[in-house]
Design an enzyme around this catalytic site. Structure first.
Site, PDB file in Angstrom:
ATOM      1  N   LYS A   1      13.489  36.185  35.756  1.00 38.56           N
ATOM      2  CA  LYS A   1      14.917  36.217  35.418  1.00 38.56           C
ATOM      3  C   LYS A   1      15.102  36.192  33.908  1.00 38.56           C
ATOM      4  O   LYS A   1      15.929  36.919  33.359  1.00 38.56           O
ATOM      5  CB  LYS A   1      15.648  35.043  36.080  1.00 38.56           C
ATOM      6  CG  LYS A   1      15.825  35.240  37.575  1.00 38.56           C
ATOM      7  CD  LYS A   1      16.190  33.957  38.294  1.00 38.56           C
ATOM      8  CE  LYS A   1      16.071  34.189  39.805  1.00 38.56           C
ATOM      9  NZ  LYS A   1      16.128  32.964  40.584  1.00 38.56           N
TER      10      LYS A   1
ATOM     11  N   GLN B   1      17.948  27.133  40.768  1.00 40.89           N
ATOM     12  CA  GLN B   1      16.850  27.677  41.565  1.00 40.89           C
ATOM     13  C   GLN B   1      16.574  26.781  42.773  1.00 40.89           C
ATOM     14  O   GLN B   1      16.418  25.573  42.636  1.00 40.89           O
ATOM     15  CB  GLN B   1      15.593  27.811  40.674  1.00 40.89           C
ATOM     16  CG  GLN B   1      14.406  28.454  41.362  1.00 40.89           C
ATOM     17  CD  GLN B   1      14.632  29.915  41.726  1.00 40.89           C
ATOM     18  OE1 GLN B   1      15.263  30.654  40.993  1.00 40.89           O
ATOM     19  NE2 GLN B   1      14.126  30.324  42.871  1.00 40.89           N
TER      20      GLN B   1
ATOM     21  N   ASP C   1      24.909  33.475  42.097  1.00 44.88           N
ATOM     22  CA  ASP C   1      24.018  33.526  43.252  1.00 44.88           C
ATOM     23  C   ASP C   1      24.791  33.689  44.566  1.00 44.88           C
ATOM     24  O   ASP C   1      24.206  33.989  45.602  1.00 44.88           O
ATOM     25  CB  ASP C   1      23.213  32.216  43.330  1.00 44.88           C
ATOM     26  CG  ASP C   1      21.740  32.422  43.085  1.00 44.88           C
ATOM     27  OD1 ASP C   1      21.265  33.543  43.293  1.00 44.88           O
ATOM     28  OD2 ASP C   1      21.068  31.456  42.697  1.00 44.88           O
TER      29      ASP C   1
HETATM   30  N1  GUN Z   1      15.124  30.728  45.815  1.00 45.41           N
HETATM   31  C1  GUN Z   1      14.679  31.851  46.434  1.00 45.41           C
HETATM   32  N2  GUN Z   1      15.481  32.885  46.175  1.00 45.41           N
HETATM   33  C2  GUN Z   1      16.457  32.427  45.383  1.00 45.41           C
HETATM   34  C3  GUN Z   1      17.592  33.027  44.762  1.00 45.41           C
HETATM   35  O1  GUN Z   1      17.886  34.221  44.913  1.00 45.41           O
HETATM   36  N3  GUN Z   1      18.358  32.213  43.999  1.00 45.41           N
HETATM   37  C4  GUN Z   1      18.077  30.896  43.841  1.00 45.41           C
HETATM   38  N4  GUN Z   1      18.893  30.166  43.100  1.00 45.41           N
HETATM   39  N5  GUN Z   1      17.053  30.297  44.399  1.00 45.41           N
HETATM   40  C5  GUN Z   1      16.242  31.067  45.151  1.00 45.41           C
END
Ligand code: GUN
Length: 296
Positions: A53, A97, A120
């Site tokens: 990211k 996350q 998200d």
């Molecule tokens: N954990 C696995 N995939 C994701 C995601 O797309 N966003 C977040 N925040 N955590 C994750």
């Protein structure tokens, strides 16, 4: 063999369009879009996601700020970090996350994120808006799967989409997204899961089969109708002594066998994964525009 859907190439194309748009927007608004990322603990897969990211933000000239919190962090500290990002005017998107360590309540923590910065799409307000067909932010992996299909020329409208997996992050929002009464959707959706009795019988009726249950190689060739489109959302680490890292990534689909049955198929890695990141960037730009009163 079926045609490979190159998620990496499609994601690159989306990111390069976004980069050009970000250049124009930054000049217009006088600051770049900003993303705040919070990682709690040291889950290896989460660390990889967060690194990817950050790289994407750097590539696209999105301002990014990372908060790396200890795995034993007090809930109060995480709460304050989220609240600080909610108030920070340079931050358009907040990403917490997941998964969080067991002592932290994911639902309670995600609920603290300002819904207008929830890039998200995990906040209950945004999930509710998706159910109503009035989306603000949709989760990045479902959006990525939809874009992957549309940009590969797969007809979603009127197709039978079978999703295997009912998670809050993928299965449930993807089912909702693809059944919307909207262009790029209008699918007939069936959701299967670990307790589905006649799984193979149902998956064989799919025009588009989406595997999102998180178990390596579970979708075998006999479960796929010849000519179906197969999208593999799974990212599983399996031990591999021939690799320096000691592991390799595989999806939920038995790729080597299913590729000869499917008309189109996504690989792992290089399928849905890069699309999730591209959609996070797109959602951050969307938030930036909305927060600056620009049309989206
Ligand atoms: N954990 C696995 N995939 C994701 C995601 O797309 N966003 C977040 N925040 N955590 C994750």
């Amino acid at each position: 063999m079926g045609e490979l859907i190159d998620g990496k190439a499609i994601a690159e194309q989306i990111k390069s369009q976004l980069k050009a748009e970000i250049g124009t927007l930054t000049e217009k608004v006088g600051r770049a879009p900003g993303l705040g990322v919070i990682l709690v603990g040291d889950n290896p897969a989460s660390k990889v996601y967060v690194t990817n990211k950050r790289k994407a933000c750097d590539e696209l000239n999105i301002f990014s700020q990372e908060y790396l919190l200890d795995k034993h962090v007090e809930e109060r500290v995480l709460r304050e970090t989220i609240e600080q990002l909610n108030k920070d005017d340079r931050i358009d998107g907040i990403l917490l996350q997941l998964p969080l360590p067991d002592h932290l309540d994911e639902d309670a923590m995600v609920s603290l994120i300002e819904p207008a910065k929830d890039v998200d799409g995990f906040h209950k307000l945004n999930l509710g808006r998706l159910l109503w067909g009035k989306e603000l932010f949709v989760a990045c992996t479902p959006l990525g799967v939809q874009q992957l299909l549309l940009r590969s020329g797969v007809k979603i409208e009127g197709s039978h989409v079978v999703i295997v997996g009912r998670s809050n992050i993928v299965g449930k929002p993807l089912a909702t997204l693809l059944m919307q009464k909207k262009p790029g959707a209008n699918a007939t959706v069936t959701v299967c899961h670990s307790r589905t009795g006649n799984l193979g019988e149902i998956t064989r009726t799919a025009d588009i089969l989406v595997a999102a249950m998180g178990s390596p190689g579970t979708i075998t060739a006999d479960m796929v109708r010849p000519g179906a489109v197969v999208v593999d959302v799974g990212i599983n680490r399996i031990p591999d002594e021939t690799r320096k890292s000691g592991y390799r990534l595989v999806g939920d689909v038995d790729f080597d066998a299913v590729k000869d049955v499917a008309s189109k198929i996504t690989p792992v890695p290089g399928g849905v994964g890069p699309m999730t990141i591209a959609m996070l960037m797109a959602n951050t730009v969307r938030s930036f525009k909305m927060r600056n009163g620009l049309p989206v």
